[in-house]
Design an enzyme around this catalytic site. Structure first.
Site, PDB file in Angstrom:
ATOM      1  N   LYS A  87       0.825  -1.201   0.000  1.00 49.12           N
ATOM      2  CA  LYS A  87       0.000   0.000   0.000  1.00 49.12           C
ATOM      3  C   LYS A  87       0.858   1.250   0.000  1.00 49.12           C
ATOM      4  CE  LYS A  87      -1.982  -1.532   3.686  1.00 49.12           C
ATOM      5  NZ  LYS A  87      -2.850  -1.810   4.857  1.00 49.12           N
ATOM      6  N   GLY A  93      -8.161   3.301  10.868  1.00 47.95           N
ATOM      7  CA  GLY A  93      -8.790   2.071  10.392  1.00 47.95           C
ATOM      8  C   GLY A  93      -8.746   1.850   8.895  1.00 47.95           C
ATOM      9  N   THR A  94      -7.963   2.653   8.167  1.00 44.20           N
ATOM     10  CA  THR A  94      -7.939   2.486   6.711  1.00 44.20           C
ATOM     11  C   THR A  94      -7.396   1.113   6.305  1.00 44.20           C
ATOM     12  OG1 THR A  94      -5.823   3.675   6.697  1.00 44.20           O
ATOM     13  CG2 THR A  94      -7.790   4.927   6.114  1.00 44.20           C
ATOM     14  N   GLY A  95      -6.357   0.642   6.986  1.00 43.74           N
ATOM     15  CA  GLY A  95      -5.781  -0.661   6.634  1.00 43.74           C
ATOM     16  C   GLY A  95      -6.747  -1.796   6.902  1.00 43.74           C
ATOM     17  N   CYS A  96      -7.408  -1.738   8.055  1.00 42.45           N
ATOM     18  CA  CYS A  96      -8.408  -2.758   8.394  1.00 42.45           C
ATOM     19  C   CYS A  96      -9.526  -2.773   7.366  1.00 42.45           C
ATOM     20  CB  CYS A  96      -9.007  -2.472   9.773  1.00 42.45           C
ATOM     21  SG  CYS A  96      -7.828  -2.309  11.110  1.00 42.45           S
ATOM     22  N   THR A 149      -8.085   9.095   9.295  1.00 46.56           N
ATOM     23  CA  THR A 149      -7.726   7.871   8.556  1.00 46.56           C
ATOM     24  C   THR A 149      -7.634   6.646   9.456  1.00 46.56           C
ATOM     25  OG1 THR A 149      -5.368   8.392   8.835  1.00 46.56           O
ATOM     26  CG2 THR A 149      -6.460   9.200   6.827  1.00 46.56           C
TER      27      THR A 149
END
Length: 268
Positions: free
Chosen positions: A173, A206-209, A204
């Site tokens: 990412k 929690g964007t990865g989750c 932002t």
């Protein structure tokens, strides 16, 4: 209805972890289930405490899910210790789980550490090799690969190294001042870039989750990996673009930005 299981930590603030995963999977049209690896006391400003579950209880949760409602995809997020990682890997092998998405969570958006050194070691030894795709951000890809990533060429080198070593696809990412919002997928020897426009939103958390859960949901529905990644990126762009502003720190996205219908109507 297709189903997906999230194996991750709970976020009391609701923006990341299990809570974000369930919201994301629901909004992406699958039935969401969970196996909680840890309870966290956290909000938009940081993590105040972590209470890890035992390996035995995590096994009980995963077993209960697989023996009743078998998931069509599995997303793995925060796993703080090596014992938990090894338990997850063993059970997914035993149940011959499909569409495994590993988000190698190591540090929260707020900067708090969420994985021990032995968890990272166990991830390398046990988990990555059974993944369909792993979704590291730049710092996580550096830890897993041992490489320094400063540009898009470095992203390609790291993704190829990880993909070839562990036999899985790798979604590296962007962000972190490397390639704006562009993500790189390495799958079966081929590179695919997914271009994205950075959204000027400081919230932002929690964007990865959210991205990894959306990928898992789309894999569960039968989309191939490239399409699943593209759909997931479109979903997270919508959630960020809704410009939800909650909390005193890095706030959550609006996972329900596309929710409509009379049950979603606001009161007067």
């Amino acid at each position: 209805m297709r189903t997906a299981l999230s194996i991750a930590g709970s976020d009391s603030g609701g923006g990341a972890g299990i809570q974000a995963d369930i919201k994301t999977m629901t909004m992406n049209g699958v039935y969401a289930m969970s196996a909680i690896t840890a309870l966290t006391a956290q909000n938009t400003t940081g993590v105040q405490g972590v209470s890890e579950v035992s390996a035995e209880f995590l096994e009980a949760q995963i077993t209960a899910v697989f023996e009743d409602i078998r998931p069509d995809a599995v997303k793995i997020g925060m796993t703080a210790s090596g014992a938990l990682v090894r338990t997850i890997a063993r059970l997914l092998r035993e149940y011959e789980a499909k569409n495994i998405v590993v988000d190698p969570v190591m540090v929260a958006t707020s900067g708090s550490s969420l994985a021990s050194d032995n968890a990272v070691t166990a991830m390398k030894e046990e988990l990555l090799s059974i993944a369909t795709v792993i979704t590291p951000n730049i710092p996580e890809a550096e830890v897993l690969s041992g490489l320094i990533i400063e540009n898009e060429s470095d992203m390609e080198k790291a993704a190829k190294m990880l993909g070839d070593k562990y036999g899985c696809a790798v979604l590296c990412k962007g962000g972190h001042s490397v390639s704006d919002a562009n993500d790189l997928l390495y799958e079966k020897g081929e590179f695919s870039w997914f271009k994205g426009k950075r959204i000027d939103n400081p919230n932002t958390h929690g964007t990865g989750c959210t991205l990894s859960s959306a990928i898992a949901a789309n894999l569960a529905k039968g989309f191939d990996l490239k399409v699943s990644v593209q759909r997931a990126k479109e979903y997270i762009s919508g959630a960020l673009g809704a410009m939800l502003d909650l909390g005193k720190g890095s706030g959550p996205m609006n996972h329900a930005f596309d929710l409509c219908g009379r049950f979603a109507e606001e009161g007067r």
